[in-house]
Design a protein around this motif. Structure first.
Motif, PDB file in Angstrom:
ATOM      1  N   ALA A 253       0.820  -1.258   0.057  1.00 58.77           N
ATOM      2  CA  ALA A 253      -0.027  -0.048  -0.040  1.00 58.77           C
ATOM      3  C   ALA A 253       0.693   1.324  -0.025  1.00 58.77           C
ATOM      4  CB  ALA A 253      -1.111   0.129   1.213  1.00 58.77           C
ATOM      5  N   LYS A 255       0.477   5.474   1.336  1.00 63.86           N
ATOM      6  CA  LYS A 255      -0.300   6.319   2.065  1.00 63.86           C
ATOM      7  C   LYS A 255      -0.156   7.596   1.367  1.00 63.86           C
ATOM      8  CE  LYS A 255      -1.242   4.045   5.787  1.00 63.86           C
ATOM      9  NZ  LYS A 255      -2.685   3.803   6.497  1.00 63.86           N
ATOM     10  N   SER A 265      -5.119   5.408   2.240  1.00 68.27           N
ATOM     11  CA  SER A 265      -4.355   4.157   1.891  1.00 68.27           C
ATOM     12  C   SER A 265      -4.715   3.882   0.388  1.00 68.27           C
ATOM     13  CB  SER A 265      -4.607   3.116   2.830  1.00 68.27           C
ATOM     14  OG  SER A 265      -3.831   3.388   3.746  1.00 68.27           O
ATOM     15  N   ASN A 295     -10.237   5.550   6.259  1.00 69.44           N
ATOM     16  CA  ASN A 295     -10.133   5.969   4.724  1.00 69.44           C
ATOM     17  C   ASN A 295     -10.971   6.655   3.979  1.00 69.44           C
ATOM     18  OD1 ASN A 295      -7.362   4.746   3.591  1.00 69.44           O
ATOM     19  ND2 ASN A 295      -8.808   4.202   1.900  1.00 69.44           N
ATOM     20  N   PRO A 346      -9.127   0.586   0.378  1.00 69.38           N
ATOM     21  CA  PRO A 346      -7.814   0.780  -0.432  1.00 69.38           C
ATOM     22  C   PRO A 346      -7.723  -0.011  -1.641  1.00 69.38           C
ATOM     23  CG  PRO A 346      -7.391   0.321   1.761  1.00 69.38           C
ATOM     24  CD  PRO A 346      -8.970   0.225   1.523  1.00 69.38           C
TER      25      PRO A 346
END
Length: 366
Positions: A253, A255, A265, A295, A346
């Motif tokens: 992932a 950020k 993310s 998120n 994500p």
């Protein structure tokens, strides 16, 4: 049926370049749809294949043989235009038969071919009418019938539904899909309408500025756009594209700090990423949901469009005024000025670098 290969096609009109190095192979029996914005070269490409325009550079191969020295009639192609191009003084029967009569085919053969095409298109009861007595959808069927009777190796269709109303376009899309199934003939279909492109194509070509941006099945192109142009062009409503900066990187992932200050993310292959890189994060409207998760980001509802069981909510991101669209269930009404927390998984995020090229997405959630 016919296979077609386009090799290094270039087409210039004076100082304007309409096609730039087009390389494309089209298989026997394929329904290939070329999609792109107005002026991107779609119709020019179709006209070069048909022989109505000569390329500046490159070649068009039909069944492995160069077609550049062949006239449009010799190429075994039939073209259907958006304007129908029917002869107003001839009835439907004679409009459909015109090309065969010009080719001096036997009258019995012409009668049989027109009858078969009329039956296939469901216009047997219209054969004695003239174009002015027909609806737009009926005229388009006649134009298609005129192409079918020639039994071409290749159908070229240039925005054939653009003059029809919304309901007729849906109906005629179904008709084109059925015709392709029954005729089993190679079809190359040009449109700027992404719904037509997504629903009809066995394979999709996204054209922009005379060059191919991406080729693949509709879902391949939709789910894995190669760059920002493809990502923003395909999808209705369009993908939300948010500027951001990479703040941290893990194995699976990245950020990202968005312009609103929120840190989110995105599940992505991080090999190309560096902390501090400016990127664009994309998330489709149907991937956003109202929630309380980390998120996501806050928006203030600005415009709400009711779409039956769904609602398209256009909101302004807190502090920056950027518009974001979310497709939400219609059961929870949203009103103007409501504050919403929009969250996403994500794995539903897309990342694009400073050059607009896509990072590889990972399906596993971060």
């Amino acid at each position: 049926m016919a296979n077609v290969a386009l090799i290094g096609l270039e087409k210039a009109f004076g100082t304007q370049t309409a096609l730039k190095g087009i390389d494309l192979a089209i298989a026997d029996g394929e329904f290939l749809v070329i999609v792109g914005p107005s002026g991107c070269g779609k119709s020019t490409l179709l006209r070069v294949i048909a022989g109505l325009e000569a390329p500046t550079e490159g070649d068009v191969l039909i069944e492995g043989q160069s077609a550049l020295s062949l006239s449009p009639a010799q190429r075994g192609v039939a073209m259907v235009f958006q304007s129908y191009a029917l002869y107003p003084h001839l009835n439907v029967r004679d409009n459909m038969a015109f090309g065969l009569r010009m080719a001096k085919r036997p009258e019995a053969e012409i009668t049989a071919a027109v009858g078969q095409a009329a039956t296939l298109l469901g216009i047997e009861d219209l054969l004695d009418r003239r174009p002015k007595e027909l609806s737009g959808g009926q005229r388009q069927r006649v134009a298609i019938g005129r192409a079918i009777v020639r039994q071409p190796r290749l159908f070229l269709l240039d925005e054939p539904l653009s003059n029809l109303d919304a309901g007729l376009r849906v109906h005629m899309r179904h008709e084109f899909a059925r015709l392709h199934r029954e005729l089993k003939t190679t079809m190359i279909y040009v449109t700027h309408d992404q719904v037509e492109a997504m629903t009809l194509a066995s394979r999709l070509v996204v054209l922009n500025g005379g060059a191919i941006e991406q080729v693949g099945t509709p879902m391949e192109v939709y789910e894995a756009p190669r760059n920002l142009f493809v990502a923003s062009f395909l999808g209705s409503p369009r993908m939300n594209l948010l500027a951001g900066e990479i703040t941290a990187i893990t194995k699976s992932a990245v950020k990202v700090r968005l312009v609103s200050g929120d840190v989110v993310s995105a599940a992505a292959e991080a090999g190309r990423a560096h902390i501090g890189d400016r990127i664009t994060l994309g998330v489709r409207p149907d991937a956003l949901a109202i929630g309380k998760g980390a998120n996501g980001f806050n928006v203030t509802a600005d415009v709400v469009e009711t779409l039956g069981g769904m609602q398209a909510v256009y909101g302004l991101m807190a502090g920056v005024g950027q518009t974001v669209c979310a497709l939400l269930p219609g059961g929870h009404p949203v009103r103007h000025d409501d504050t919403l927390r929009l969250c996403f998984a994500p794995s539903d995020a897309y990342l694009f670098d400073a050059d607009g090229q896509a990072f590889t997405r990972l399906k596993a959630r971060a």
